[in-house]
Scaffold this motif. Sequence first.
Motif, mmCIF file in Angstrom:
data_model
loop_
_atom_site.group_PDB
_atom_site.id
_atom_site.type_symbol
_atom_site.label_atom_id
_atom_site.label_comp_id
_atom_site.label_asym_id
_atom_site.label_seq_id
_atom_site.Cartn_x
_atom_site.Cartn_y
_atom_site.Cartn_z
ATOM 1 N N MET A 49 0.803 -1.179 -0.204
ATOM 2 C CA MET A 49 0.031 0.066 0.059
ATOM 3 C C MET A 49 0.966 1.371 -0.049
ATOM 4 O O MET A 49 1.223 1.674 0.919
ATOM 5 C CB MET A 49 -0.982 -0.081 1.179
ATOM 6 C CG MET A 49 -2.067 -1.066 1.134
ATOM 7 S SD MET A 49 -3.244 -0.701 2.339
ATOM 8 C CE MET A 49 -4.454 -1.859 1.547
ATOM 9 N N PRO A 50 1.257 1.681 -1.099
ATOM 10 C CA PRO A 50 2.264 2.753 -1.166
ATOM 11 C C PRO A 50 1.858 4.275 -0.997
ATOM 12 O O PRO A 50 0.405 4.194 -1.183
ATOM 13 C CB PRO A 50 2.704 2.735 -2.784
ATOM 14 C CG PRO A 50 1.655 2.126 -3.309
ATOM 15 C CD PRO A 50 0.894 1.300 -2.460
ATOM 16 N N VAL A 51 2.716 5.161 -0.701
ATOM 17 C CA VAL A 51 2.329 6.590 -0.432
ATOM 18 C C VAL A 51 2.884 7.415 -1.795
ATOM 19 O O VAL A 51 3.987 7.102 -2.002
ATOM 20 C CB VAL A 51 3.093 6.951 0.845
ATOM 21 C CG1 VAL A 51 2.630 8.408 0.847
ATOM 22 C CG2 VAL A 51 2.187 6.440 2.139
ATOM 23 N N ALA A 52 1.872 7.929 -2.382
ATOM 24 C CA ALA A 52 2.470 8.606 -3.440
ATOM 25 C C ALA A 52 2.680 10.087 -3.170
ATOM 26 O O ALA A 52 1.871 10.737 -2.813
ATOM 27 C CB ALA A 52 1.227 8.560 -4.725
ATOM 28 N N VAL A 53 3.872 10.450 -3.600
ATOM 29 C CA VAL A 53 4.203 11.944 -3.246
ATOM 30 C C VAL A 53 4.239 12.519 -4.717
ATOM 31 O O VAL A 53 5.214 12.247 -5.632
ATOM 32 C CB VAL A 53 5.790 11.803 -2.922
ATOM 33 C CG1 VAL A 53 6.177 13.381 -2.562
ATOM 34 C CG2 VAL A 53 5.804 11.260 -1.412
ATOM 35 N N LEU A 54 3.419 13.347 -4.879
ATOM 36 C CA LEU A 54 3.165 14.117 -6.316
ATOM 37 C C LEU A 54 4.094 15.380 -6.279
ATOM 38 O O LEU A 54 4.294 16.017 -5.489
ATOM 39 C CB LEU A 54 1.832 14.497 -6.586
ATOM 40 C CG LEU A 54 0.628 13.405 -6.283
ATOM 41 C CD1 LEU A 54 -0.664 14.108 -6.770
ATOM 42 C CD2 LEU A 54 0.758 12.307 -7.469
ATOM 43 N N LEU A 55 4.847 15.492 -7.448
ATOM 44 C CA LEU A 55 5.973 15.985 -7.822
ATOM 45 C C LEU A 55 5.378 17.433 -8.760
ATOM 46 O O LEU A 55 4.733 17.110 -9.523
ATOM 47 C CB LEU A 55 7.079 15.563 -8.280
ATOM 48 C CG LEU A 55 7.586 14.361 -7.680
ATOM 49 C CD1 LEU A 55 8.785 13.828 -8.330
ATOM 50 C CD2 LEU A 55 8.196 14.859 -6.210
ATOM 51 N N ALA A 111 4.293 13.950 -12.391
ATOM 52 C CA ALA A 111 5.419 12.909 -11.969
ATOM 53 C C ALA A 111 5.249 12.521 -10.397
ATOM 54 O O ALA A 111 4.787 13.493 -9.507
ATOM 55 C CB ALA A 111 6.784 13.416 -12.256
ATOM 56 N N GLU A 112 5.875 11.593 -9.924
ATOM 57 C CA GLU A 112 5.504 11.139 -8.590
ATOM 58 C C GLU A 112 6.366 10.188 -8.024
ATOM 59 O O GLU A 112 7.340 9.552 -8.826
ATOM 60 C CB GLU A 112 4.181 10.277 -8.164
ATOM 61 C CG GLU A 112 4.173 9.159 -8.743
ATOM 62 C CD GLU A 112 2.814 8.503 -8.586
ATOM 63 O OE1 GLU A 112 2.705 7.469 -7.963
ATOM 64 O OE2 GLU A 112 1.642 9.145 -9.164
ATOM 65 N N LEU A 113 6.669 10.092 -6.953
ATOM 66 C CA LEU A 113 7.713 9.256 -6.029
ATOM 67 C C LEU A 113 6.847 8.125 -5.373
ATOM 68 O O LEU A 113 5.866 8.789 -4.393
ATOM 69 C CB LEU A 113 8.824 9.918 -5.175
ATOM 70 C CG LEU A 113 9.850 10.731 -5.729
ATOM 71 C CD1 LEU A 113 10.407 11.384 -4.836
ATOM 72 C CD2 LEU A 113 10.590 10.155 -6.717
ATOM 73 N N GLU A 114 6.915 6.793 -5.490
ATOM 74 C CA GLU A 114 5.924 6.069 -5.127
ATOM 75 C C GLU A 114 6.772 5.409 -3.748
ATOM 76 O O GLU A 114 7.929 4.829 -3.895
ATOM 77 C CB GLU A 114 5.647 4.901 -5.821
ATOM 78 C CG GLU A 114 4.589 4.179 -5.565
ATOM 79 C CD GLU A 114 4.152 3.127 -6.340
ATOM 80 O OE1 GLU A 114 4.709 1.709 -6.527
ATOM 81 O OE2 GLU A 114 3.318 3.387 -7.154
ATOM 82 N N LEU A 115 6.226 5.663 -2.606
ATOM 83 C CA LEU A 115 7.247 5.258 -1.294
ATOM 84 C C LEU A 115 6.629 3.943 -0.705
ATOM 85 O O LEU A 115 5.229 3.844 -0.534
ATOM 86 C CB LEU A 115 7.029 6.428 -0.161
ATOM 87 C CG LEU A 115 7.383 7.685 -0.346
ATOM 88 C CD1 LEU A 115 7.437 8.556 0.614
ATOM 89 C CD2 LEU A 115 8.875 7.658 -1.043
#
Length: 290
Positions: A49-55, A111-115
């Motif tokens: 269950m990832p956390v999405a960091v939107l850029l 774009a995003e970073l998936e944590l």
Amino acid sequence: MASKKRKSGGRFGTLTSCISMTLVLLLLGSMVFFTTTTRNFSNQMRAEMPVAVLLKDSCSAEALSALQEQLRSKPYVRSVTYISKEQGAKETYESLQLEPGDFITDNPILAELELSLHGEYTNKASIQRIAPEIKKNPIVADVIYPIEEIDQLNHTISIVGTVLLVAVVLLTFVSFALISNTIRMNIYAHRHIIQTMKLVGARWGFIRRPFLWQAFRIGMCSALIAGGLIGAGIWQVVQQDFYISSLVTLDVLVLTLGSVLVCGLLLPWIFAFLSVTKYLRMRGGEANLA
């Protein structure tokens, strides 16, 4: 003739004790294996269950690299995956079964970073504390996380964990009771020998020694047999299912086989010590009535 009968009876008793102990250790080892793999399974479910960091579109490559390094250094982050605008748009079109030019001309996907977080941080309280910290970065547009799904997953895992805990406590008690009874019955058959050795003036340590050594041998043989059978079973299961092989980590093997070995060596010795001491404290008449 009587001596031969006693020897054969003693060997039969030792064999019976070894078989009984092996079965109990198999139960104990299987319980530990199931519990530890279930724990790994729950951690993997949380990590999925990832956390999405939107850029923001204005973020530079240097700022993006700095943010990735910063996030990787955090104790709650398990992994960081970068998803570009193009890759995000492609995945969105594929999930909606659309073509790139069906409805829009520009790419609105950020774009995003998936944590992927460590299991102990995948809960509502931790994420609500982590998200504002990440949002402080100037290139971060938003932080999105599936809070309802996380709450439901944690609730389910909590119920399963409680049931497993109760089962582990009950099975541990049963296992210890069976090991204790196996050793006690073996020593009970020799209670008259213990009293005879007391009458001739033998020291308690001298009387205990052969029984403790026998309990150690029975425990060692049982632990090796049970550990070998459990190890072979684990290897067979891992060969058949790739997903289960990802759950069977080194700590699972160490805890499973280690618990079998430790319980196989220590518990018979402890119960033998207590049982022999019990008969040593009895008088001759009490031993006959025990």
